[in-house]
Structure formats: C-alpha cells, structure tokens
Design a protein around this motif. Structure first.
Motif, PDB file in Angstrom:
ATOM      1  N   GLY A   1      -5.078   4.209 -11.445  1.00 48.45           N
ATOM      2  CA  GLY A   1      -5.583   2.853 -11.163  1.00 48.45           C
ATOM      3  C   GLY A   1      -4.681   2.056 -10.262  1.00 48.45           C
ATOM      4  N   GLY A   2      -3.742   2.720  -9.599  1.00 46.27           N
ATOM      5  CA  GLY A   2      -2.790   2.005  -8.731  1.00 46.27           C
ATOM      6  C   GLY A   2      -3.430   1.586  -7.415  1.00 46.27           C
ATOM      7  N   THR A   3      -2.935   0.487  -6.894  1.00 47.18           N
ATOM      8  CA  THR A   3      -3.453  -0.009  -5.600  1.00 47.18           C
ATOM      9  C   THR A   3      -2.382   0.077  -4.520  1.00 47.18           C
ATOM     10  OG1 THR A   3      -2.687  -2.219  -6.150  1.00 47.18           O
ATOM     11  CG2 THR A   3      -4.967  -1.694  -6.717  1.00 47.18           C
ATOM     12  N   GLY A   4      -1.155   0.312  -4.933  1.00 47.33           N
ATOM     13  CA  GLY A   4      -0.044   0.320  -3.956  1.00 47.33           C
ATOM     14  C   GLY A   4       0.384  -1.091  -3.606  1.00 47.33           C
ATOM     15  N   LEU A   5      -0.119  -2.082  -4.355  1.00 45.73           N
ATOM     16  CA  LEU A   5       0.212  -3.487  -4.051  1.00 45.73           C
ATOM     17  C   LEU A   5       1.100  -4.126  -5.115  1.00 45.73           C
ATOM     18  CD1 LEU A   5      -3.279  -4.710  -2.842  1.00 45.73           C
ATOM     19  CD2 LEU A   5      -1.246  -4.428  -1.440  1.00 45.73           C
ATOM     20  N   GLY A   6       1.149  -3.480  -6.288  1.00 45.00           N
ATOM     21  CA  GLY A   6       1.853  -4.085  -7.431  1.00 45.00           C
ATOM     22  C   GLY A   6       3.288  -4.479  -7.137  1.00 45.00           C
ATOM     23  N   LEU A   7       4.059  -3.571  -6.534  1.00 48.63           N
ATOM     24  CA  LEU A   7       5.479  -3.869  -6.303  1.00 48.63           C
ATOM     25  C   LEU A   7       5.664  -4.886  -5.166  1.00 48.63           C
ATOM     26  CD1 LEU A   7       7.326  -0.467  -6.797  1.00 48.63           C
ATOM     27  CD2 LEU A   7       7.208  -2.423  -8.325  1.00 48.63           C
ATOM     28  N   SER A   8       4.762  -4.847  -4.161  1.00 52.67           N
ATOM     29  CA  SER A   8       4.922  -5.824  -3.070  1.00 52.67           C
ATOM     30  C   SER A   8       4.624  -7.236  -3.587  1.00 52.67           C
ATOM     31  CB  SER A   8       4.044  -5.470  -1.867  1.00 52.67           C
ATOM     32  OG  SER A   8       2.690  -5.692  -2.167  1.00 52.67           O
ATOM     33  N   ILE A   9       3.669  -7.333  -4.510  1.00 56.72           N
ATOM     34  CA  ILE A   9       3.382  -8.652  -5.119  1.00 56.72           C
ATOM     35  C   ILE A   9       4.586  -9.080  -5.964  1.00 56.72           C
ATOM     36  CG2 ILE A   9       1.918  -9.872  -6.784  1.00 56.72           C
ATOM     37  CD1 ILE A   9      -0.427  -8.144  -5.791  1.00 56.72           C
TER      38      ILE A   9
ATOM     39  N   GLY B   1      14.258   8.949 -15.248  1.00 63.46           N
ATOM     40  CA  GLY B   1      13.551   7.682 -15.322  1.00 63.46           C
ATOM     41  C   GLY B   1      14.139   6.674 -14.351  1.00 63.46           C
ATOM     42  N   SER B   2      13.477   5.537 -14.244  1.00 69.15           N
ATOM     43  CA  SER B   2      13.943   4.520 -13.292  1.00 69.15           C
ATOM     44  C   SER B   2      14.247   3.218 -14.015  1.00 69.15           C
ATOM     45  CB  SER B   2      12.890   4.304 -12.209  1.00 69.15           C
ATOM     46  OG  SER B   2      11.652   4.044 -12.825  1.00 69.15           O
ATOM     47  N   ARG B   3      15.038   2.411 -13.334  1.00 70.06           N
ATOM     48  CA  ARG B   3      15.414   1.118 -13.926  1.00 70.06           C
ATOM     49  C   ARG B   3      15.184   0.057 -12.844  1.00 70.06           C
ATOM     50  NH1 ARG B   3      19.091  -0.724 -17.966  1.00 70.06           N
ATOM     51  NH2 ARG B   3      20.475  -2.381 -17.293  1.00 70.06           N
TER      52      ARG B   3
ATOM     53  N   PHE C   1       0.820  -1.228   0.000  1.00 69.90           N
ATOM     54  CA  PHE C   1       0.000   0.000   0.000  1.00 69.90           C
ATOM     55  C   PHE C   1       0.848   1.270   0.000  1.00 69.90           C
ATOM     56  CE2 PHE C   1      -2.773  -3.151   2.166  1.00 69.90           C
ATOM     57  CZ  PHE C   1      -3.787  -3.192   1.232  1.00 69.90           C
ATOM     58  N   TYR C   2       2.131   1.125  -0.265  1.00 69.54           N
ATOM     59  CA  TYR C   2       2.957   2.339  -0.272  1.00 69.54           C
ATOM     60  C   TYR C   2       2.948   2.984  -1.656  1.00 69.54           C
ATOM     61  CZ  TYR C   2       6.545   5.678   0.724  1.00 69.54           C
ATOM     62  OH  TYR C   2       7.197   6.863   0.897  1.00 69.54           O
ATOM     63  N   ARG C   3       2.630   4.267  -1.671  1.00 72.84           N
ATOM     64  CA  ARG C   3       2.648   5.011  -2.946  1.00 72.84           C
ATOM     65  C   ARG C   3       3.414   6.304  -2.725  1.00 72.84           C
ATOM     66  NH1 ARG C   3      -3.216   4.001  -2.177  1.00 72.84           N
ATOM     67  NH2 ARG C   3      -3.912   2.597  -3.810  1.00 72.84           N
ATOM     68  N   ILE C   4       4.121   6.707  -3.751  1.00 79.68           N
ATOM     69  CA  ILE C   4       4.872   7.963  -3.605  1.00 79.68           C
ATOM     70  C   ILE C   4       3.904   9.143  -3.710  1.00 79.68           C
ATOM     71  CG2 ILE C   4       6.713   9.404  -4.547  1.00 79.68           C
ATOM     72  CD1 ILE C   4       7.970   6.787  -5.589  1.00 79.68           C
ATOM     73  N   ASP C   5       3.160   9.133  -4.783  1.00 78.17           N
ATOM     74  CA  ASP C   5       2.190  10.209  -4.973  1.00 78.17           C
ATOM     75  C   ASP C   5       0.811   9.555  -4.991  1.00 78.17           C
ATOM     76  OD1 ASP C   5       0.466  12.081  -5.875  1.00 78.17           O
ATOM     77  OD2 ASP C   5       1.760  12.837  -7.487  1.00 78.17           O
ATOM     78  N   GLU C   6       0.170   9.569  -3.833  1.00 80.74           N
ATOM     79  CA  GLU C   6      -1.076   8.816  -3.660  1.00 80.74           C
ATOM     80  C   GLU C   6      -2.111   9.181  -4.734  1.00 80.74           C
ATOM     81  OE1 GLU C   6      -3.654   7.432   0.121  1.00 80.74           O
ATOM     82  OE2 GLU C   6      -1.494   7.509   0.031  1.00 80.74           O
TER      83      GLU C   6
END
Ligand code: ADP
Length: 473
Positions: free
Chosen positions: A433-441, A462-464, A421-426
């Motif tokens: 459409g973000g849930t804040g779960l994508g990266l933890s999954i 950008g990020s890598r 559930f962590y988001r940088i810019d909520e």
C-alpha cells in the motif's frame, strides 16, 4: 510582451531630455549669476576709477582771475585718457552753492542738491539720473581748495558699462544653444552605450518561454546596476526553472502512480465480466468487489498523499502551533496504527519522559511520525518488535527514534528514500500500500518545524529513523 512596449530607445530619449532640461536650466542660472557678478565687478571698477580721477581733478583745479574755480582742461597726459575725457565734474560749496560745472553737462544738474553729509566724512558713491535721461555713476569728495571747503563730484555715464554687460550676456547666450546641443549629443551617445546591455537583455528575455526556461540573460558587467539586475533576474529564472521541473516531474510521477491502481481496477472488472457467463457465485462477486475496494482504498490513500504534497508545495499550509508533550503524541499514533501491528503479531514499545515537549503543529507532526511508524510496521516481518524512544539532548533538542527489526535500508539508498515517489523495492512497497510519498511528507513536516530527519541501520538489523526537533521551554 511585444518589443515595442519595452522600447529601451524611449528610455534613452527620456534620459537625454531630462538631462537636457536640467542642464539648460542650470546653464541659464549660471549665465544669470555670471552676468550679475560681471556687472558688479564693472561697477566697482568704475567707482575705483572715479575715486582716482577725483584726485587728479583736485590737482587740476585752479582759481580764475575773477575768483571763480575752473579745471585745467589741457591735461591729457593721463594714462587712461578716456577716463579723463568721459568724466563729468561739478564743484559745490558745502552749503550747496554751485562753484563749477563741466561744459559737457550742457548746464544739466549733476547729482541734484547736496545730500546731508555728502562726501563730508567719507567719499560717497551713488547712481543718479540726469534731467536729460542719462544715468550716471557718481562719487563725491570733500576738498580744501585755497583754504575754502568744496565738494567735488566726479561722474561717469553708465551707458558704456551697460553695453559691456549686454555684450558679455550676448556672447554667453549665443554660446548656450551650442553648448546644450553638444551636451545632449554626448548624453544621447553615452546613454545609448550604457543602455545597450538592457536592449540585449530585453531581446533575450523575449525568447524565454516556459519551454525555454533554461535560457539566461546576458550579464555584461556583474558589478554595475544592469549586471546586478540581470543576475537577480537569472536567479529568479533558475528558481522558476527548478519549480517547473519539479512540477513536471510531480505531474508525470503522479499520473504514473495513479495509472497502476486504475489499470488494476479495470483488469479486475474485465476479468470478472469475462467469467460472468460461467455463472459466478455470490461469494466470488464479493471477492471481486473486495479486491476492487482494496484498490480504491490505495487510490484514496495516494490521492490524499498527493494532495498533502501539493499543499506543502504551494506553501498554503497554515501551521497551527501549540505546545504539547511528545510522548502523548506517540501514544496517540500507536493507538491509531496498533491494530496493524497486532495483525502482524508485532509489539510496539514506547519509552520516554512526559516532560519532553515541543512547540509545533500537532497534526502535521502526527502525520510525519505516523508515516514512520506505519513504515516500520509495513516493512518489518511478523512477530518483531518496534521501539519508539523520546529523549532529550543537552542542546535543547527533543529526539524521537523509531527502531524496527526489518530489512534496514541500504547505505546508498538512505539519502534518496526521502525523495518523492522513491521506493527501494517498488513491488513490495506497492503491495503493502505504499505510495513512495510517506517519507517525503515526513521530511517536509519535520523541516517546517526547523527539525531534521535521518536514518541509519542498526547493528542487530533493522533501521532506526531519528527525528530531531527544538524542545519547547
Ligand atoms: P512508501 O509509501 O513506499 O512506504 P515512503 O516514502 O514511506 O514510501 O518510503 C520510501 C521507501 O523507503 C519505501 O518504499 C521503502 O522501500 C523504504 N522504507 C521506508 N521505511 C522503511 C523501513 N522502516 N524499513 C525498510 N525500508 C523502509
């Protein structure tokens, strides 16, 4: 659990009883063995005395004027005079003729007829029961008397020896209950002391509830068994507490996340109803329904993600391992999300050899990479390029790198974006459409394959995101 069911006092009593039983049996065995040894020693001593007495008697033998053999009974200066008084004597010729019989025998036969070679080669020893019922312990010696061969029998009544053994046994048996009582008292006291940490552990454990999982059992001595048990139990409590905290946070985060799209759905509906009297057109209704469906889509996505997270949490996920080339998986993912990139005028480049393969659960890994590519599309501006590279490192590692030209991730956020559930810019994330779960999954999916996931910012902006997995083959 009620205190009465634990009953550490009961264990103390049981320990004492077990010990008491074992100790009593051992003590009885000890008394038995000691008595037998004592009896044998007495018998050996008595035989020794009899042999010595035989030599004395040989010296006291004399011939009467009528040619018979007799014993000088006036001899009482022997150091152990009782031995001389109590002895019983019989003298026979080697052919069994009676030459002399002690008056103390009152005519009773001592030892019966001569046994073959009795006392001839070596002095012999045996027990014999007289016809008057007395049991005697007897030795026989061969002796030349005045040039004539004789067999000299010297015997002692066994009764005093039996009495001695009975006294010995009596004293030991009398002391036994006292010894047992003292031993039980010592064990009861020591067991009480040894088990007192257990009682305090039980008392403390009774206070531990789901609300007080931060309580720990007292560890009196970490090096002993109870201390070890308490430590292990405390570690278990720590794990339970961690799980509970995680579960609580997850539940409250999940409810919070679900509330927003539901509130949004409600407000769209309510606003639409309020405006209905002004006569909305079909196109306006379609727009309202479209907005509602968009919220429902977000809700569905959120619920799917929550379900995925709770499955991973409960460890119910059955991984289905196969070996497949990574590039094929990347192409499949790009095929799925390519349309989203196209909508934003983005291009996705794929680079890598088809020989780099991994042994993994394809659908779990697909979800992880899909989330990364989806994020790259979501958070990058329009008309930018996303690069996906599959490379292989010397240490048997396959690497997938996803680079975008988005805003990048601030250094201080890089370790936290993988939290649930962590988001940088909520606002921005929710909007896209973000849930804040994508990266933890994604992190869970990579780590169950003993891989690692990380992110760094590119110098060009950008990020890598980099996923490293063990290579197959
Ligand atoms: P979300 O569903 O909100 O995207 P994620 O767990 O996938 O949740 O990502 C967590 C946060 O990390 C996002 O809210 C976003 O702020 C940030 N993030 C993820 N990927 C990128 C990216 N490629 N570029 C910039 N920010 C990103």
């Amino acid at each position: 659990m009620p205190a009465s069911r634990v009953r550490p006092g009961n264990l103390r009593l049981r320990l004492t009883l077990w010990y008491g039983t074992a100790f009593s049996l051992l003590l009885l065995l000890h008394i038995g063995v000691a008595t037998v040894v004592h009896y044998r020693q007495l018998v050996a001593q008595a035989y020794r005395a009899a042999h010595e007495e035989t030599r004395t008697v040989e010296g006291l033998m004399y011939q009467t004027p009528d040619g018979q053999i007799s014993i000088n009974e006036n001899y009482f200066n022997h150091p152990e005079v009782r031995l001389s008084l109590d002895r019983l004597i019989e003298i026979l010729s080697p052919d069994g003729r009676l030459l002399f019989r002690d008056s103390k025998l009152h005519g009773v036969d001592l030892g019966g007829p001569l046994l073959p070679s009795e006392g001839i080669s070596t002095p012999s020893e045996r027990f014999f029961t007289l016809s008057d019922g007395r049991r005697v312990l007897m030795v026989s010696h061969f002796h030349w008397f005045n040039g004539k061969p004789t067999i000299l029998r010297v015997a002692y009544d066994e009764a005093p020896l039996d009495a001695n053994v009975a006294r010995f046994l009596g004293v030991l048996l009398l002391l036994a209950p006292i010894t047992i009582v003292v031993a039980l008292w010592v064990v009861y006291t020591v067991a009480g002391k040894a088990l007192s940490p257990l009682s305090s552990m039980v008392r403390r454990a009774e206070r531990i509830t789901a609300e007080r999982l931060n309580e720990r059992l007292p560890v009196h001595d970490p090096s002993d068994d109870l201390g070890h048990a308490a430590r292990v139990f405390n570690e278990l409590l720590q794990r339970l507490e961690d799980s509970f905290t995680q579960l609580r946070r997850f539940t409250s985060d999940a409810s919070h996340e679900l509330r927003t799209p539901l509130a949004s759905l409600r407000s769209i509906g309510e606003v639409s109803l309020q405006n209905s009297h002004s006569g909305e057109s079909c196109a306006q209704y379609r727009e309202v329904i479209g907005s509602m469906l968009e919220e429902v889509r977000r809700l569905t996505h959120l619920v799917d993600s929550l379900l995925a997270v709770s499955r991973t949490e409960s460890g119910q996920y059955q991984l289905n391992f196969t070996t497949f080339p990574l590039i094929g998986l990347i192409q499949e993912i790009v095929g799925l999300v390519g349309i989203l990139a196209e909508d934003k005028g983005q291009t996705i480049g794929i680079d890598g050899s088809s020989e780099i393969a991994v042994h993994a659960d394809r659908s779990v890994l697909r979800q992880a990479i899909l989330n990364l590519v989806d994020n790259a599309i979501k958070y990058s501006p329009e008309d930018t390029r996303i690069e996906i590279e599959v490379t292989s490192a010397d240490d048997g590692i396959a690497q997938i790198a996803i680079s975008d030209q988005g805003p990048g991730i601030p250094a201080e956020e890089q370790s936290r974006i993988f939290d649930r559930f962590y988001r940088i810019d909520e606002g921005r994330s929710r909007q896209s459409g973000g849930t804040g779960l994508g990266l933890s999954i994604a992190k869970w999916a990579v780590e169950v394959h003993t891989g690692t996931i990380g992110v760094r910012n590119l110098d060009t902006g950008g990020s890598r995101f980099i996923v490293r997995l063990p290579r197959a083959g």
